[in-house]
Design a protein around this motif. Structure first.
Motif, PDB file in Angstrom:
ATOM      1  N   GLY A 259       1.061  -1.202   0.241  1.00  6.04           N
ATOM      2  CA  GLY A 259       0.200  -0.068   0.270  1.00  6.04           C
ATOM      3  C   GLY A 259       0.909   1.622  -0.090  1.00  6.04           C
ATOM      4  N   SER A 260      -0.092   1.885  -0.477  1.00  5.52           N
ATOM      5  CA  SER A 260       0.836   3.649   0.213  1.00  5.52           C
ATOM      6  C   SER A 260      -0.025   4.379   0.816  1.00  5.52           C
ATOM      7  N   LEU A 261       1.398   5.302   1.141  1.00  7.09           N
ATOM      8  CA  LEU A 261       0.335   6.874   2.317  1.00  7.09           C
ATOM      9  C   LEU A 261       1.133   7.591   2.264  1.00  7.09           C
ATOM     10  N   ARG A 262       1.168   8.379   2.283  1.00 10.07           N
ATOM     11  CA  ARG A 262       1.360  10.432   2.137  1.00 10.07           C
ATOM     12  C   ARG A 262       1.453  10.723   3.580  1.00 10.07           C
ATOM     13  N   LEU A 263       3.199  11.384   4.390  1.00  8.53           N
ATOM     14  CA  LEU A 263       2.989  12.038   5.281  1.00  8.53           C
ATOM     15  C   LEU A 263       3.001  13.664   4.817  1.00  8.53           C
ATOM     16  N   SER A 264       3.256  13.876   6.146  1.00  6.18           N
ATOM     17  CA  SER A 264       3.036  15.293   5.780  1.00  6.18           C
ATOM     18  C   SER A 264       4.099  16.394   6.863  1.00  6.18           C
ATOM     19  N   CYS A 265       4.943  17.572   6.618  1.00  2.44           N
ATOM     20  CA  CYS A 265       5.438  17.936   7.811  1.00  2.44           C
ATOM     21  C   CYS A 265       5.108  19.414   7.683  1.00  2.44           C
ATOM     22  N   ALA A 266       4.347  20.095   8.974  1.00  2.00           N
ATOM     23  CA  ALA A 266       4.311  21.985   8.126  1.00  2.00           C
ATOM     24  C   ALA A 266       5.507  22.412   9.415  1.00  2.00           C
ATOM     25  N   ALA A 267       5.382  23.286   8.611  1.00  2.00           N
ATOM     26  CA  ALA A 267       6.820  23.873   9.696  1.00  2.00           C
ATOM     27  C   ALA A 267       6.217  25.513   9.997  1.00  2.00           C
ATOM     28  N   SER A 268       6.742  26.330  10.699  1.00  2.00           N
ATOM     29  CA  SER A 268       6.110  27.249  11.134  1.00  2.00           C
ATOM     30  C   SER A 268       7.574  28.235  11.955  1.00  2.00           C
ATOM     31  N   GLY A 269       7.356  28.863  12.507  1.00  2.00           N
ATOM     32  CA  GLY A 269       7.977  29.793  13.088  1.00  2.00           C
ATOM     33  C   GLY A 269       9.010  31.250  11.892  1.00  2.00           C
ATOM     34  N   ARG A 270       9.908  30.279  11.403  1.00  2.00           N
ATOM     35  CA  ARG A 270      10.739  30.646  10.380  1.00  2.00           C
ATOM     36  C   ARG A 270      10.403  30.860   8.893  1.00  2.00           C
ATOM     37  N   THR A 271      11.292  31.449   8.112  1.00  4.67           N
ATOM     38  CA  THR A 271      11.170  31.275   6.978  1.00  4.67           C
ATOM     39  C   THR A 271      11.471  30.103   5.771  1.00  4.67           C
ATOM     40  N   PHE A 272      10.196  29.046   6.153  1.00  8.28           N
ATOM     41  CA  PHE A 272      10.363  27.459   5.529  1.00  8.28           C
ATOM     42  C   PHE A 272      11.403  27.371   3.838  1.00  8.28           C
ATOM     43  N   SER A 273      11.112  27.919   3.270  1.00  8.21           N
ATOM     44  CA  SER A 273      12.793  28.505   2.248  1.00  8.21           C
ATOM     45  C   SER A 273      13.197  28.292   2.401  1.00  8.21           C
ATOM     46  N   ASN A 274      13.642  28.596   3.366  1.00 14.35           N
ATOM     47  CA  ASN A 274      15.588  28.521   4.224  1.00 14.35           C
ATOM     48  C   ASN A 274      16.033  27.846   4.452  1.00 14.35           C
ATOM     49  N   TYR A 275      15.729  26.140   4.681  1.00 11.17           N
ATOM     50  CA  TYR A 275      15.254  25.138   5.023  1.00 11.17           C
ATOM     51  C   TYR A 275      15.649  23.801   4.447  1.00 11.17           C
ATOM     52  N   ASP A 276      16.912  23.222   4.515  1.00 10.39           N
ATOM     53  CA  ASP A 276      16.186  21.698   3.925  1.00 10.39           C
ATOM     54  C   ASP A 276      16.262  20.785   5.221  1.00 10.39           C
ATOM     55  N   MET A 277      15.279  20.218   4.126  1.00 11.33           N
ATOM     56  CA  MET A 277      14.074  19.328   5.516  1.00 11.33           C
ATOM     57  C   MET A 277      14.437  17.524   5.866  1.00 11.33           C
ATOM     58  N   GLY A 278      14.336  16.740   6.671  1.00 14.85           N
ATOM     59  CA  GLY A 278      14.977  15.567   6.347  1.00 14.85           C
ATOM     60  C   GLY A 278      13.994  14.886   6.235  1.00 14.85           C
ATOM     61  N   TRP A 279      13.996  13.247   6.334  1.00 16.15           N
ATOM     62  CA  TRP A 279      12.876  12.450   7.089  1.00 16.15           C
ATOM     63  C   TRP A 279      13.922  11.906   7.475  1.00 16.15           C
ATOM     64  N   PHE A 280      13.796  10.940   8.697  1.00 14.42           N
ATOM     65  CA  PHE A 280      14.480   9.393   9.009  1.00 14.42           C
ATOM     66  C   PHE A 280      12.522   9.019  10.104  1.00 14.42           C
ATOM     67  N   ARG A 281      13.611   7.780  10.492  1.00  9.63           N
ATOM     68  CA  ARG A 281      12.577   6.875  10.955  1.00  9.63           C
ATOM     69  C   ARG A 281      13.099   6.076  11.769  1.00  9.63           C
ATOM     70  N   GLN A 282      12.318   5.634  13.152  1.00 11.95           N
ATOM     71  CA  GLN A 282      13.503   4.715  14.164  1.00 11.95           C
ATOM     72  C   GLN A 282      11.823   3.325  14.299  1.00 11.95           C
ATOM     73  N   ALA A 283      12.445   2.824  14.265  1.00 15.98           N
ATOM     74  CA  ALA A 283      11.475   1.193  14.291  1.00 15.98           C
ATOM     75  C   ALA A 283      11.797   0.876  15.900  1.00 15.98           C
ATOM     76  N   PRO A 284      11.143   0.227  16.741  1.00 19.57           N
ATOM     77  CA  PRO A 284      11.471  -0.234  17.234  1.00 19.57           C
ATOM     78  C   PRO A 284      12.174  -0.763  18.439  1.00 19.57           C
ATOM     79  N   GLY A 285      13.330  -0.669  19.195  1.00 19.13           N
ATOM     80  CA  GLY A 285      14.647  -1.390  19.285  1.00 19.13           C
ATOM     81  C   GLY A 285      15.744  -1.227  18.090  1.00 19.13           C
TER      82      GLY A 285
END
Length: 123
Positions: free
Chosen positions: A15-41
């Motif tokens: 299947g498929s999913l789409r994750l979103s990450c909304a930013a606030s507080g600073r100029t978003f276009s000035n930032y590189d963005m990363g996705w990380f994940r942590q599985a149990p253990g």
């Protein structure tokens, strides 16, 4: 910059999913963005990153060809489209930000983090 991830859930293998990450507080276009994940253990691992302009992306080998990272600077949001999901993709997914520079995969180079969103892939 404050980050808020969403879009996780329970999905079957393939299947498929789409994750979103909304930013606030600073100029978003000035930032590189990363996705990380942590599985149990397991330790947190890099998944994907996108440059401030959206022009450059990098992926871990485990998701390359299945996941796609994108951003909409007008909406201050970064996305992670996840296709062909596998049980080993089950994890808590986090978004992170760093001031624009070269794209990096090491979590300590990202000073800003959002809370995670759970993704569970059933077999």
């Amino acid at each position: 910059v404050q980050l808020q991830a969403s879009g996780g859930g329970l999905v079957q293998t393939g299947g498929s999913l789409r994750l979103s990450c909304a930013a606030s507080g600073r100029t978003f276009s000035n930032y590189d963005m990363g996705w990380f994940r942590q599985a149990p253990g397991k330790e947190r691992e890099f998944v994907a990153a996108i440059s401030w302009s959206g022009g450059n992306t990098i992926y871990s080998d485990s998701v390359k060809g299945r996941f796609h990272v994108s951003r909409d600077n007008a909406k201050n949001t970064v996305y992670l489209q996840m296709n062909s999901l596998k049980p080993e993709d089950t994890a808590v997914y986090h978004c992170a930000a760093r001031y624009r520079d070269r794209l990096v995969t090491r979590e300590y180079e990202y000073p800003y983090w959002g809370q995670g969103t759970q993704v569970t892939v059933s077999s």
